[in-house]
Design an enzyme around this catalytic site. Sequence first.
Site, PDB file in Angstrom:
ATOM      1  N   GLU A  98       0.835  -1.191   0.000  1.00 54.98           N
ATOM      2  CA  GLU A  98       0.000   0.000   0.000  1.00 54.98           C
ATOM      3  C   GLU A  98       0.881   1.256   0.000  1.00 54.98           C
ATOM      4  O   GLU A  98       0.651   2.209  -0.733  1.00 54.98           O
ATOM      5  CB  GLU A  98      -0.898  -0.025   1.257  1.00 54.98           C
ATOM      6  CG  GLU A  98      -1.768   1.205   1.459  1.00 54.98           C
ATOM      7  CD  GLU A  98      -2.845   1.375   0.392  1.00 54.98           C
ATOM      8  OE1 GLU A  98      -2.913   0.557  -0.532  1.00 54.98           O
ATOM      9  OE2 GLU A  98      -3.594   2.358   0.496  1.00 54.98           O
ATOM     10  N   TYR A  99       1.932   1.222   0.818  1.00 55.73           N
ATOM     11  CA  TYR A  99       2.867   2.342   0.871  1.00 55.73           C
ATOM     12  C   TYR A  99       3.481   2.560  -0.509  1.00 55.73           C
ATOM     13  O   TYR A  99       3.531   3.684  -1.018  1.00 55.73           O
ATOM     14  CB  TYR A  99       3.966   2.066   1.903  1.00 55.73           C
ATOM     15  CG  TYR A  99       4.977   3.194   2.005  1.00 55.73           C
ATOM     16  CD1 TYR A  99       4.789   4.241   2.897  1.00 55.73           C
ATOM     17  CD2 TYR A  99       6.105   3.218   1.184  1.00 55.73           C
ATOM     18  CE1 TYR A  99       5.683   5.279   2.970  1.00 55.73           C
ATOM     19  CE2 TYR A  99       7.009   4.258   1.244  1.00 55.73           C
ATOM     20  CZ  TYR A  99       6.799   5.286   2.153  1.00 55.73           C
ATOM     21  OH  TYR A  99       7.699   6.314   2.212  1.00 55.73           O
ATOM     22  N   SER A 105      32.663  20.106  21.638  1.00 60.59           N
ATOM     23  CA  SER A 105      32.934  18.724  22.061  1.00 60.59           C
ATOM     24  C   SER A 105      32.789  18.682  23.579  1.00 60.59           C
ATOM     25  O   SER A 105      32.287  19.632  24.170  1.00 60.59           O
ATOM     26  CB  SER A 105      34.317  18.287  21.588  1.00 60.59           C
ATOM     27  OG  SER A 105      35.301  19.031  22.254  1.00 60.59           O
ATOM     28  N   LYS A 157      26.065   8.385  25.780  1.00 56.99           N
ATOM     29  CA  LYS A 157      26.879   9.071  24.776  1.00 56.99           C
ATOM     30  C   LYS A 157      26.938   8.150  23.555  1.00 56.99           C
ATOM     31  O   LYS A 157      27.454   7.038  23.635  1.00 56.99           O
ATOM     32  CB  LYS A 157      28.280   9.339  25.315  1.00 56.99           C
ATOM     33  CG  LYS A 157      29.141  10.131  24.359  1.00 56.99           C
ATOM     34  CD  LYS A 157      30.402  10.620  25.062  1.00 56.99           C
ATOM     35  CE  LYS A 157      31.183  11.576  24.185  1.00 56.99           C
ATOM     36  NZ  LYS A 157      31.724  10.938  22.988  1.00 56.99           N
ATOM     37  N   CYS A 161      52.722 -22.789   1.352  1.00 59.75           N
ATOM     38  CA  CYS A 161      51.324 -22.859   1.762  1.00 59.75           C
ATOM     39  C   CYS A 161      51.152 -23.877   2.891  1.00 59.75           C
ATOM     40  O   CYS A 161      51.595 -25.014   2.760  1.00 59.75           O
ATOM     41  CB  CYS A 161      50.457 -23.248   0.563  1.00 59.75           C
ATOM     42  SG  CYS A 161      48.760 -23.642   1.037  1.00 59.75           S
ATOM     43  N   CYS A 216      49.034 -27.028   1.249  1.00 63.87           N
ATOM     44  CA  CYS A 216      49.541 -27.896   0.181  1.00 63.87           C
ATOM     45  C   CYS A 216      51.053 -27.814  -0.005  1.00 63.87           C
ATOM     46  O   CYS A 216      51.624 -28.579  -0.777  1.00 63.87           O
ATOM     47  CB  CYS A 216      48.832 -27.587  -1.135  1.00 63.87           C
ATOM     48  SG  CYS A 216      49.324 -26.004  -1.831  1.00 63.87           S
ATOM     49  N   CYS A 258      48.718 -18.487  -1.976  1.00 66.90           N
ATOM     50  CA  CYS A 258      49.077 -19.815  -2.457  1.00 66.90           C
ATOM     51  C   CYS A 258      48.630 -19.857  -3.912  1.00 66.90           C
ATOM     52  O   CYS A 258      47.443 -19.713  -4.199  1.00 66.90           O
ATOM     53  CB  CYS A 258      48.357 -20.905  -1.660  1.00 66.90           C
ATOM     54  SG  CYS A 258      48.458 -22.517  -2.477  1.00 66.90           S
ATOM     55  N   CYS A 284      45.029 -26.454  -4.614  1.00 73.03           N
ATOM     56  CA  CYS A 284      45.347 -26.561  -3.182  1.00 73.03           C
ATOM     57  C   CYS A 284      44.066 -26.943  -2.433  1.00 73.03           C
ATOM     58  O   CYS A 284      43.043 -26.273  -2.568  1.00 73.03           O
ATOM     59  CB  CYS A 284      45.875 -25.225  -2.665  1.00 73.03           C
ATOM     60  SG  CYS A 284      45.859 -25.072  -0.866  1.00 73.03           S
TER      61      CYS A 284
HETATM   62  S1  IVH Z   1      26.034  16.987  24.208  1.00 69.81           S
HETATM   63  C1  IVH Z   1      26.578  21.186  22.763  1.00 69.81           C
HETATM   64  N1  IVH Z   1      24.965  14.594  24.333  1.00 69.81           N
HETATM   65  O1  IVH Z   1      29.876  13.503  21.785  1.00 69.81           O
HETATM   66  C2  IVH Z   1      26.360  19.733  22.861  1.00 69.81           C
HETATM   67  N2  IVH Z   1      26.882  14.921  22.980  1.00 69.81           N
HETATM   68  O2  IVH Z   1      32.624  14.141  22.553  1.00 69.81           O
HETATM   69  C3  IVH Z   1      27.534  19.000  23.363  1.00 69.81           C
HETATM   70  N3  IVH Z   1      27.575  12.914  21.757  1.00 69.81           N
HETATM   71  O3  IVH Z   1      30.341  16.146  19.570  1.00 69.81           O
HETATM   72  C4  IVH Z   1      27.377  17.578  23.256  1.00 69.81           C
HETATM   73  N4  IVH Z   1      26.013  11.577  22.523  1.00 69.81           N
HETATM   74  O4  IVH Z   1      28.525  14.496  18.956  1.00 69.81           O
HETATM   75  C5  IVH Z   1      25.935  15.352  23.803  1.00 69.81           C
HETATM   76  N5  IVH Z   1      23.906  12.527  24.499  1.00 69.81           N
HETATM   77  C6  IVH Z   1      24.863  13.282  23.972  1.00 69.81           C
HETATM   78  C7  IVH Z   1      25.822  12.787  23.091  1.00 69.81           C
HETATM   79  C8  IVH Z   1      26.822  13.634  22.607  1.00 69.81           C
HETATM   80  C9  IVH Z   1      27.057  11.674  21.724  1.00 69.81           C
HETATM   81  C10 IVH Z   1      28.745  13.370  20.988  1.00 69.81           C
HETATM   82  C11 IVH Z   1      28.568  14.702  20.345  1.00 69.81           C
HETATM   83  C12 IVH Z   1      29.794  15.510  20.679  1.00 69.81           C
HETATM   84  C13 IVH Z   1      30.714  14.457  21.201  1.00 69.81           C
HETATM   85  C14 IVH Z   1      31.645  15.054  22.217  1.00 69.81           C
END
Ligand code: IVH
Length: 639
Positions: free
Chosen positions: A5-6, A52, A86, A379, A382, A397, A402
Site C-alpha cells: 500500500e505504501y 565537544s 553518549k 602454503c 599444500c 598460495c 590446493c
Molecule cells: S552533548 C553542545 N549529548 O559527543 C552539545 N553529545 O565528545 C555537546 N555525543 O560532539 C554535546 N552523545 O557528537 C551530547 N547525548 C549526547 C551525546 C553527545 C554523543 C557526541 C557529540 C559531541 C561528542 C563530544
Amino acid sequence: MADAEYDRLFRELQQLEAKNPDLRTPDSPTQRVGAEPASALTKYRHRVPMLSLANAFDDGELEAWQTRIAKISPEVLSAGYQLELKIDGAAINLTYEDGILTVAATRGNGTVGDDVTANVRTIPDVPLRLQGTAWTPVLEVRGEAYFPLDNFARLNERREANGEEPFANPRNSAAGSLRQLDSRVTRSRGLRFFAFHIESAYPIPVATQHEVLDLLTSWGFDVAPHRHRVASLEDAFAIVAELEALVPTLNFESDGIVIKVDRLALHETLGVVGVREPRWAIARKFAPEIAVTKLLDIRVNVGRTGALNPYAVLEPVEVSGVTVSKATLHNMNLVEVKDIRVGDHVEVMRAGEVIPQVLGPVIEKRVQGAKRYKPPTSCPVCGTEVEHPEGEVACYCPNASCPGRVLEGITHYASRGALDIRGLGEQRVAQLHEAGLVRDVGDLYGLTTEPLEALDGFAKKAAEQLVEAVAASKAQPLSRLLFGLGIRHVGAEGARVLARTHGDLDTLMAASAEEIGAIDGIGPVIAEAVAHFFEEPKNRELIERLRSHGVSFHESTTTSGGALSGQTYVITGTLPNLSRTRAVALIETAGGRVTSSISKNTTALIVGEAPGSKLDRAKALGVEQLDEAGLLRRVGDVT
Ligand code: IVH
C-alpha cells in the site's frame, strides 16, 4: 500500512509530482532519496560552533568537575543532572527554517563542516518537517547519526560475500556513510539518528535539558533510550554503573554517559571553556573495550583466492561481554609491521558485532627470547611456494588445486549468496572431499544418495536432502552461478551486472575483456579477471561439465506478462535521472531484457547524454531510439 500500500501511494505521489513539479514540497517523502551523485561535498560554516565534551574517567573526576562549576555558580548543586547515553557515531547539525529541514552538516572541526543534506534526508529518523507547533522560526537540532549494529553486521556480511574488506567499526562507517557523494549509498547503509540538543536564537518553551528531549520527541525526533534525571551527582554514579552494564545489549555503540546540568539557564552562566567544551556537561567514559591476553599461536587460513590470512589463537579473555579465543590479524603485512610475536601479550578489541581483532603487542610485557614472526614461505595446506605480489599486503598460495583453496571454493559455491545449497557447509564439504566424492563443484552434480549414506552422520534423509538441494541449485540464475564460481574480483553485485547485461553465460564467455569492461559498473580489473577466467582450459572444462548436468546458464529474471515482455533493450550514455542500475531494474521488472550490444533484434536503444558508438550502430541497423522519458512511459512509470 502494508508495504504494498505504501509503495502504491508513493508511486502515485511520484507521478503527481512529475506532472505538477510546483506541488513537490521539500518535505515530500519522495525527497528522501534520489538526488544525483555530487562531485564533491560543499563546506558549511556553522552559525553556532559545534562543541565537544570534556571527559571524566572515574567518579573522582566527576566530583572535581562539580566542584569547579559550583564555584562559578553554586546553584548547580540543586539544579539536578540529566544523564544520557553518549552515542558513538557522527555528530550532525540540522537546520530547520519554518519547521522545514534546510541544511544538514557534519561537525567537521566544529566551525566548518560538510554539507550532507541529501544524505541526511535518507535517514528515516530525521523529520523533513517538524511536527507540532512549539518550534521557533529558525533553529538547529544537534544529535548523532549512528550505525545500528545489526545493520552494520549485515553490511559487513554483504561485503565479505562480495569479496570486499569488511569495515572496521560502526562509528567510522557512520561518518563515511554520511560523506558519500551518492545519497543512494547512504540510504542503503541504514543509518539512524538520535537528537539531543537544540540551538535557537529565539527562546524555546522549555527550561531544562530533560524537557528539551521531550520537546525533540514531540517534533518527531528519536532520542536515545535510558535517559535519567537525577537530583545529585552521587545518584549519577549508580546510574553510570547500571548503564555501563547495559551497553552490550544495545543495538548501537555507546562509549559513555553524558552528564548535563539540567537547568538550561545555568548553561548560559557556566559558559564554555575556550571554544571547545561547555562547562555544563561532561562525558563519563566507560572502560575501553580492549583486553590484554596472551597470544598462544599465529595460524594461517587459506582463502578461496589463495590469500593466506593470519589469525591469532589467544588465551581466552572477555571483551565487552564475550569470551574471545581467536582474533583476526588481518594480513601478513600487519603482523610484520606491528611486530606481533607468539608469546606476546596483545591488545584485543571487539567493537560491536565485528570479528575481534588484535591491535598490537604490549611491548613492555614481551618475554625474552620471543622470536619475530616469519610468514610461511610455503602454503600451510599444500606446501606450494607462496607468492607475494608487489604492492599487495597479502600473500597467496598460487596452486589452484590446493585443498585449502578448493574446500573454501566449494563452500563458497554452496553458500547462501551463491548457489544456496542448503546443508552444504564447511564441514560437510571437507567430509565429501576427504571421502573422494567431491573434488570440485562439478562433482556435486554427480552425487547420489548411496555413497553419501555410507558417510558418518549421513542418515538416509540427510543424503536425500543434499542430493535434492544440489539438484534445485541447477535452476539458480546466472548471477549466482557467476558469483559462486569465485572469479577473482567478482562479488555478488558485479556478478549481477554481468549476468544482466549479457543474459547468458555463452554470450559472456564469447566477450572480450574490452567488451566486458564497456559495461557500466564493470571496471577493467574485473573485466580482465572474467575474460582470463574463461580462457583457462580447466575452467572451460568445468563449465562444460556444469552444462552437461543441466545447470542453468541464464539470468531469466524476465517476468512474463510485463509491459516489456520479450523485448530487448540497450542503454548508451548517461540518463538524466535514472542510474544505470535503476534503468536496468525498471526494464527487467517490466519483463524486458537489457543487453550490452545492439543487433537487429534489439527492440530499442535508450539514449542518454554523451552516447557512444552504439547510437551509430542503432541508426545503421534501423533500431528505434528512446530517451529516458520514453522509457519511463513504456514501463508505465510515468503516464
Ligand atoms: S552533548 C553542545 N549529548 O559527543 C552539545 N553529545 O565528545 C555537546 N555525543 O560532539 C554535546 N552523545 O557528537 C551530547 N547525548 C549526547 C551525546 C553527545 C554523543 C557526541 C557529540 C559531541 C561528542 C563530544
